[in-house]
Design a protein around this motif. Sequence first.
Motif, PDB file in Angstrom:
ATOM      1  N   TYR A  89       5.737  61.147  57.080  1.00 45.47           N
ATOM      2  CA  TYR A  89       5.572  62.297  56.185  1.00 45.47           C
ATOM      3  C   TYR A  89       5.311  63.569  56.989  1.00 45.47           C
ATOM      4  O   TYR A  89       5.899  64.626  56.714  1.00 45.47           O
ATOM      5  CB  TYR A  89       4.424  62.009  55.219  1.00 45.47           C
ATOM      6  CG  TYR A  89       3.822  63.211  54.540  1.00 45.47           C
ATOM      7  CD1 TYR A  89       4.446  63.804  53.439  1.00 45.47           C
ATOM      8  CD2 TYR A  89       2.619  63.767  54.988  1.00 45.47           C
ATOM      9  CE1 TYR A  89       3.891  64.913  52.812  1.00 45.47           C
ATOM     10  CE2 TYR A  89       2.063  64.868  54.365  1.00 45.47           C
ATOM     11  CZ  TYR A  89       2.696  65.429  53.276  1.00 45.47           C
ATOM     12  OH  TYR A  89       2.139  66.520  52.654  1.00 45.47           O
ATOM     13  N   ASN A 138       7.678  66.981  57.530  1.00 44.03           N
ATOM     14  CA  ASN A 138       7.158  68.310  57.246  1.00 44.03           C
ATOM     15  C   ASN A 138       7.055  69.163  58.514  1.00 44.03           C
ATOM     16  O   ASN A 138       6.363  70.188  58.528  1.00 44.03           O
ATOM     17  CB  ASN A 138       5.795  68.211  56.563  1.00 44.03           C
ATOM     18  CG  ASN A 138       5.914  67.870  55.083  1.00 44.03           C
ATOM     19  OD1 ASN A 138       6.081  68.753  54.247  1.00 44.03           O
ATOM     20  ND2 ASN A 138       5.850  66.580  54.757  1.00 44.03           N
ATOM     21  N   ASN A 162       5.598  76.506  62.755  1.00 36.95           N
ATOM     22  CA  ASN A 162       6.335  76.484  61.487  1.00 36.95           C
ATOM     23  C   ASN A 162       7.724  77.114  61.616  1.00 36.95           C
ATOM     24  O   ASN A 162       8.256  77.688  60.660  1.00 36.95           O
ATOM     25  CB  ASN A 162       5.529  77.196  60.393  1.00 36.95           C
ATOM     26  CG  ASN A 162       4.188  76.543  60.142  1.00 36.95           C
ATOM     27  OD1 ASN A 162       4.080  75.323  60.116  1.00 36.95           O
ATOM     28  ND2 ASN A 162       3.156  77.355  59.980  1.00 36.95           N
TER      29      ASN A 162
END
Length: 296
Positions: free
Chosen positions: A14, A18, A177
Amino acid sequence: MDTKEYYLDDFVDYLNKNDKSSGTISTYTTNINDFIKYYTESYGEKFIPGNVIMMDLQDYRNYLLNIKRQKASTINNKIAALKEYFYFLQSHSIIKNNPAENLKKIRTNKPTAPKGFSNSDFRKIKRYVYRSQKILWIVVFELLSKTGVRVSELINIRLCDITINDRSGNLRVIGKNQKERNIPLHLDVRKAIISYIEERDKMSISSDYLLISERKRPFTRSGIFKILKRWANDTNIKIHPHMFRHHFAIQILNTPNADINTVQLLLGHESIESSAIYLKVRQEDLEESINAISDY
């Protein structure tokens, strides 16, 4: 410990999906395992995620704070991991209720300016690096100190990310990010990069990564840390890569026309609050300002 039973393998998948960094994933899994160990030892029962209630997490937080005497920042990092873990379990219908949903972090005082180098220490490190005449060391030093890049960003710089003209240059950085930012290159950085690439070309490197090890492979985080450890040992100065980042931010703020928004853009901070810590005036700066006052 049977990680399948705690869905840790699925949790790692997971996190990967992400786009979490390998360092974040490692820290999160370590923090989850620490909580599981605490839970089984404290309650004398098998850890079942669905049996955890908020009180268990609050007790763990208090244990870390009052018994283990850990720093608020350390505890808050562990709370962040637990929040992510239990959110994952609930969102995948593994548990019905999320016990960490309303768990609060430890409140801290307003952050103080992070520790950077004193001007004398910085000059001593720079002199040591340049006296070594090692082209690799010089380019690492200049990139860290005059672009403010993180180590993870440094080792991922590719040749195509660099643009150098006669009187200017630019570095394209992909930060946290996957956020892109562009950093103008100081003359010293441009010179260091050009000199390094000239040496690099003699090695017949096929990789498009800028920094290449003696084994002709892209540098790793540990490789950079080994270089910095050597510098620290030889200069007897505490050196951490983030100290270069802090030094860079402080120098930027000391230049005309620069403000906190400039620091945010150059360092790639998500929020202005992260950059605001550099506005904190250091005690030695206060003392220098007072001592500089002429008699009146």
